[in-house]
Write a protein that holds these residues in place. Structure first.
Motif: not given
Length: 516
Positions: A176-186
Motif C-alpha cells: 500500500l505504501l508503494h501504491i500511494k507513492y507510485v505517482s507522487k514525489k517520494l
C-alpha cells in the motif's frame, strides 16, 4: 471517509472478529509448529520439551514448555536466545510471549488466535485503503474488504497460531505504501515507512524478503525509467538501512538464511526441478479452494477475455509503461512472482507459505473482473454487483468448508480416548523430541505418563516389565519395530489394539495376560 462508510467498515470488522472467535473456540488440537509458537516464546530450558526420562510425570511438566512462569514474565532475552537457536526471526514470538506473560502458568491457545484476529482486522483495513487508492471507489473498497473478512483463507489462518497472518499484514502494508507513492514525489515519510515496514516484515518471517525484492525491483525500475535518479538512490539507501537495521537487531538471521537447515533446504529446492509442475498445481489448488471457492480458473479466463475485448475496443494508443508500473501491477506482479518462487523453494506444499499473498491476489482478481467488465459493458452498477457476488461466493466457500483443517477436528476421538482413560498407565516411546509437540494435547489429558526415548528402552527394561495393561504412544518412525521390541520386553503383553495413528504418533492398548 464518510460516517456511513466508517460504520459499515466497523460492522465488517465486527463480523470478522465474531467469526474468528467462533472458529477459534472450535479448535480441537494444535499442529507441531503451533506448539513451537508457545514453546519458543516461553520455554526457558531450550527449544525442545525437557522431559525427565523414565519418571512418572503429570501435566505440569508439559505445560512448563508452553507457559510463562512467574520468574520469567516479559523475559524477552530468553525469547531472543530461543529464536537464535531456531530457524525463524523473533518478532512474532515476542508478541506471543508478551500476551502469555499477563497470564503466567496458563496455556493460552485463544491468546494466539486473538493475536491473529487483530492482524486479520488490520489486513481488512489495509484492503479497504488499498482498493480505495486503486479505484477511488469507497463502496467497492468496503465490499472487497467484506469478501476477505468472510473468506475461508482468512478463517483458516486466524486459527493457525503461527506468524503468517502477521507477515501478511506487513506485506500488504508495504505494498500500500508503494501504491500511494507510485505517482507522487517520494518524501521522508515514505522512506521512513519503507525502513520500518521492511525491518518489521523481515523480523517476522524471512519469506517477506522474497516479496520485498520483487516489489522493490519493480519500483526502482519505475523510478529509473522516469529518470528520477535521486529518488532511486535514496530509495535504495532506505532499503540498505532496513537491511542493516534488521541484521543489527537480530544478527542470527544471517545464519538462519544461509546456513540454517531450513535455509539450506530452500536453496536445495531451487536446484530440484523433478516435481515442479506438481508443486505449482498443488499451490494453485490451495489458492483456488481457500480464496476463490474453486472458480479461479473460470475467473482468470473471464479476465483474459475481457482484457482482449477491452484492448480491441480502445481507440487511443496504450501507454504500456503507465500500465506496467501502475499501482495495480505493483500489487499483482510481486504477488505472482512470489507465488512462483515459493512454489519452487518451499519445504512443503502447504497453504501457510502462500497465505501472505492472499489479500493481494484477491484484490487483483476482483478489480480485474469488475473494472474490465465496466470498460467493456459500460455499466457502472456492474462493479458493485459483481463485488457482491464475490462476497456470496466467499461466504459459501466458508460454509462448505467450515471444518477447516487447522481446527484439527479429526483429533477429537484421540483426545476423547485420552480423557476417558486418564487414570490408565501410559508409556510414551519417542524419537526426536520435537515430535512430542504433536501429542501435547492428548498427553495432558492423562493423570500421569512415563516418557522414554527409543534408544534408551533397554535401560528401563525392569520398569517396562512391571506394566500390566497399558496405553502406549510410539512417536517417530519404525513404530512397528518399536512395538515388537516393547512386547518382547514384557512377556505379559500378549495382545494389542491399535487406537489411533497420525503422521507422527501411533497409539496402542497393550493387554496383559496377568490379572491386575
Amino acid at each position: 471517509m464518510k460516517k456511513n462508510y466508517i460504520i459499515l467498515l466497523l460492522i465488517i470488522c465486527t463480523i470478522e472478529v465474531s467469526l474468528g472467535f467462533l472458529f477459534g473456540m472450535e479448535k480441537v488440537n494444535l499442529h507441531v509448529d503451533e506448539i513451537y509458537s508457545f514453546g519458543l516464546s516461553n520455554n526457558t530450558t531450550g527449544t525442545m520439551m525437557s522431559i525427565p526420562e523414565g519418571e512418572l510425570i503429570d501435566r505440569s511438566v508439559f505445560d512448563q514448555y508452553v507457559t510463562v512462569d512467574l520468574a520469567h514474565r516479559f523475559d524477552f532475552t530468553n525469547v531472543w536466545a530461543n529464536q537464535k537457536a531456531d530457524v525463524h526471526p523473533p518478532f512474532y514470538y515476542l508478541l506471543i510471549h508478551t500476551i502469555c506473560s499477563f497470564f503466567p502458568g496458563k496455556f493460552l491457545m485463544m491468546g494466539g488466535i486473538g493475536l491473529n484476529i487483530l492482524f486479520s482486522v488490520i489486513i481488512t483495513l489495509l484492503i479497504y485503503f488499498t482498493v480505495k487508492e486503486l479505484s477511488q471507489n469507497e463502496m467497492l473498497s468496503l465490499l472487497i474488504s467484506a469478501v476477505w473478512s468472510v473468506s475461508l483463507g482468512n478463517m483458516t489462518f486466524i486459527v493457525f497460531i503461527r506468524m503468517y497472518m502477521m507477515l501478511t499484514a506487513f506485506m500488504l502494508a508495504i505494498t500500500l505504501l508503494h501504491i500511494k507513492y507510485v505517482s507522487k514525489k517520494l518524501t521522508l515519510k515514505f522512506y521512513l515507512g519503507v525502513v520500518l515496514l521492511a525491518i518489521s516484515g523481515t523480523l517476522t518471517q524471512y519469506y517477506f524478503l522474497i516479496y520485498l525484492f520483487f516489489l522493490c525491483f519493480l519500483f526502482v525500475l519505475h523510478l529509473l525509467l522516469n529518470k528520477d535518479i535521486k529518488s532511486a538512490l535514496l530509495y535504495l539507501l532506505s532499503l540498505s538501512c532496513a537491511g542493516i537495521g534488521a541484521v543489527f537487531i537480530f544478527p542470527g538471521m544471517l545464519y538462519h538464511i544461509f546456513k540454517g537447515y531450513r535455509g539450506k533446504e530452500s536453496f536445495q529446492n531451487i536446484e530440484n526441478f523433478s516435481n515442479l509442475s506438481e508443486r505449482f498445481i498443488g499451490y494453485y489448488n490451495i489458492l483456488n479452494k481457500e480464496l476463490f471457492n474453486q472458480v479461479l480458473t473460470f475467473l482468470i479466463l473471464i479476465i483474459l477475455l475481457l482484457l482482449i475485448v477491452s484492448i480491441r475496443k480502445r481507440t487511443s494508443k496504450i501507454n504500456w509503461r503507465a500500465v506496467v508500473f501502475s499501482g495495480y501491477n505493483l500489487l499483482l506482479f510481486p504477488s505472482l512472482l512470489y507465488f512462483i518462487i515459493v512454489s519452487k523453494i518451499a519445504i512443503y506444499v502447504t497453504d501457510r507459505y502462500i497465505m501472505p499473498i492472499f489479500p493481494m491476489l484477491l484484490i487483483a482478481v476482483i478489480l480485474g473482473v469488475t473494472y474490465l467488465s465496466f470498460h467493456v459493458v459500460g455499466k457502472r452498477y456492474l462493479i458493485l454487483f459483481e463485488a457482491c457476488c464475490f462476497i456470496i461466493l466467499s461466504a459459501i466457500g466458508l460454509i462448505q468448508n467450515k471444518n477447516i483443517d487447522n481446527l484439527h477436528k479429526e483429533s477429537e476421538p484421540a483426545i476423547q480416548f485420552a480423557e476417558d482413560n486418564k487414570k490408565a498407565d501410559v508409556l510414551v516411546v519417542y524419537t526426536g523430541a520435537w515430535r512430542l509437540n504433536s501429542v501435547y494435547v492428548e498427553l495432558t489429558q492423562y493423570n500421569q505418563v512415563r516418557v522414554i526415548t527409543k534408544k534408551n528402552l533397554a535401560n528401563f527394561i525392569d520398569t517396562i516389565d512391571n506394566y500390566n495393561d497399558a496405553i502406549v504412544y510410539i512417536i517417530g518412525n519404525d513404530y512397528e519395530d518399536t512395538l515388537v521390541t516393547l512386547m518382547s520386553m514384557n512377556p505379559s503383553w500378549t495382545s494389542y489394539t491399535s487406537v489411533n495413528s497420525t503422521q507422527y504418533s501411533h497409539v496402542y492398548q497393550l493387554r496383559s495376560s496377568y490379572e491386575n
